[in-house]
Enzyme design. Structure first.
Site, short mmCIF file in Angstrom:
data_model
loop_
_atom_site.label_atom_id
_atom_site.label_comp_id
_atom_site.label_asym_id
_atom_site.label_seq_id
_atom_site.Cartn_x
_atom_site.Cartn_y
_atom_site.Cartn_z
N PHE A 116 43.12 47.13 42.46
CA PHE A 116 42.38 47.90 43.46
C PHE A 116 40.92 48.11 43.07
O PHE A 116 40.09 48.39 43.94
CB PHE A 116 43.08 49.25 43.69
N LYS A 117 40.60 47.99 41.80
CA LYS A 117 39.22 48.20 41.36
C LYS A 117 38.25 47.23 42.05
O LYS A 117 37.06 47.51 42.18
CB LYS A 117 39.10 48.07 39.85
#
Length: 474
Positions: A116-117
């Protein structure tokens, strides 16, 4: 829009200044002077934007509420460049998928590094390159990672003009896949530093360097950790996207469960809720390193040293000192910078704790701000991975499993969206332990563990990290 420090520093700054700065001069984190408010008409307009124009257009609408020192056409172009189907694997960018009943997962891990980063880091890379070119400057990014921030930052910054990355990570504590993603990069502007310690040691080094104002100025030090407001702001967008996909009317509410270590991801949800997004609950899901769960249950924030920070099968959450927690506590205590300074500069820095259990403000954590919490263990995540695969044919990573386990404990009438953390391949050993088979691996990552590594190992020593930065900035 102006930004202030959580610890009360008098100077207020604009977005592009704090984009390149990281920590405030007093060691605090930057926050907007006020949260822009989303009324019913604006939420309807955002619903139409996502439906008709897509995620990049939604991102522009949200970001433009906070960024007024980048021309609108340029900001729109940066969003369009960042959020593409080619980079994130689908036109929806962050599609929702149902598990059962009201329980859903928001897919955030289809970017370049499968975590998700990427959602924020890809934008941050483009923002950095844009602003540095506009100023004719360079930036040396110093970061700390427990696994996913590092690779997301390096893949976003590799080859970017005017940018070098110095990424610290806890030596031997990331999964083999996570290590290979970072250490196999051979780009000259990417530097990996494996610290003999835990993630909190890495994070402390980043903060110590950022607080050395002379060094920071001389070597143009910036950050990509979630202490950088721009990164957290980018994450606010997918809360809006998740809500708008899960609902058809603005009167509906949703809840979000967020696997949490450094508190940045769920803090973005707090910002979205403060803006007026109809969020019922923000569920903080921790692993065995349950400092945040302990706070939301008891009002006591008790950080832990390296010896008491457990090495777990959801290693990106092996954190016992949550940097972004300060942003929420700032709001919780009424944005009182002096009080905040006392809690963190005195309480946490000197005593390793603070206690708000008798403070009326703590009673507002759930009622006013929607926060509840829960904890997941290795046995829990194995059982959740098995159950999710056997009943629904969906394979989830260890951190997302923590989220699903805790989400089930807080289900209500409204949809519950679990924020996906990463794809299962990043934690293959635990997936194999749970399911007796390895997860699928994207073709581009075949054999990544066997590639040559480019990394230096050093003790948890600020001066040695500074020397390394100096030597590689010549």
């Amino acid at each position: 829009m102006l930004y202030l420090s959580t610890r009360g520093h008098a100077e207020q700054k604009r977005f592009c200044d704090i984009l390149l700065e990281g920590l405030a001069p007093d060691g605090g984190l930057y926050m907007p002077v006020q949260y822009p408010q989303i009324d019913d008409a604006k939420l309807t307009a955002l619903r139409e934007t996502l439906s008709n124009k897509g995620y990049a257009a939604l991102a522009f609408e949200i970001l433009s509420l906070y960024i007024d020192d980048i021309p609108a056409d340029d900001l729109r172009a940066l969003c369009d460049k960042t959020y593409t189907e080619a980079v994130f694997g689908s036109a929806a960018i962050v599609p929702l998928r149902q598990l059962e009943g009201q329980l859903m997962i928001e897919a955030l891990s289809n970017g370049p590094t499968l975590a998700f980063k990427d959602m924020a880091m890809q934008l941050l890379g483009n923002l950095f390159e844009y602003e540095l070119a506009r100023r004719g400057e360079e930036l040396n990014i110093l970061g700390a990672t427990s696994g996913d921030t590092g690779s997301a930052a390096e893949y976003a910054m590799r080859g970017k003009k005017g940018v070098r990355v110095f990424m610290t990570s806890p030596h031997g504590r990331m999964s083999p896949f996570q290590q290979a993603q970072m250490f196999s990069l051979q780009d000259e502007n990417i530097h990996n530093i494996a610290i003999e310690g835990v993630f909190d040691d890495c994070q402390d080094i980043v903060k110590a360097v950022s607080n050395d104002h002379a060094f920071k100025a001389q070597y143009k030090i910036g950050t990509v950790n979630s202490i950088n407001w721009a990164r957290l702001l980018a994450q606010v967008v997918y809360y809006f996207a998740g809500y708008l996909q899960a609902t058809t009317q603005n009167s509906e509410k949703v809840s979000f469960t967020v696997p949490s270590g450094n508190f940045g991801n769920v803090c973005a949800g707090h910002v979205a809720r403060q803006m007026g997004l109809p969020i019922a609950k923000l569920v903080v899901a921790t692993n065995e390193n349950d400092v945040l769960d302990e706070f939301f249950r008891t009002g006591v924030y008790q950080v832990r040293g390296a010896a008491h920070t457990f090495e777990t099968s959801s290693p990106s959450m092996d954190i016992s000192k949550a940097s972004n927690f300060e942003r929420f506590v700032f709001d919780l205590v009424g944005r009182d910078g002096a009080r905040l300074q006392q809690l963190f500069s005195q309480g946490v820095a000197k005593e390793g704790r603070f206690d708000l259990q008798a403070d009326p403000a703590f009673k507002d954590a759930a009622g006013r701000y929607g926060f509840v919490s829960g904890k997941s263990t290795h046995a829990d995540r194995l059982a959740t991975i098995q159950d999710t695969y056997q009943r629904f044919g969906q394979m989830i990573d260890t951190h997302t499993a923590d989220g699903v386990k805790v989400a089930r404990e807080h289900l209500g009438a409204e949809p519950m969206i679990v924020l996906e953390t990463a794809l299962p391949i990043k934690f293959a050993a635990t997936i194999e332990e749970a399911l007796g088979r390895l997860p699928e691996r994207p073709a581009k990552f075949e054999g990544i563990e066997d590639l040559p590594k480019r990394v230096v190992v050093m003790p948890a020593d600020v001066d040695q990290v500074k020397t390394y930065i100096k030597d590689n900035c010549r």
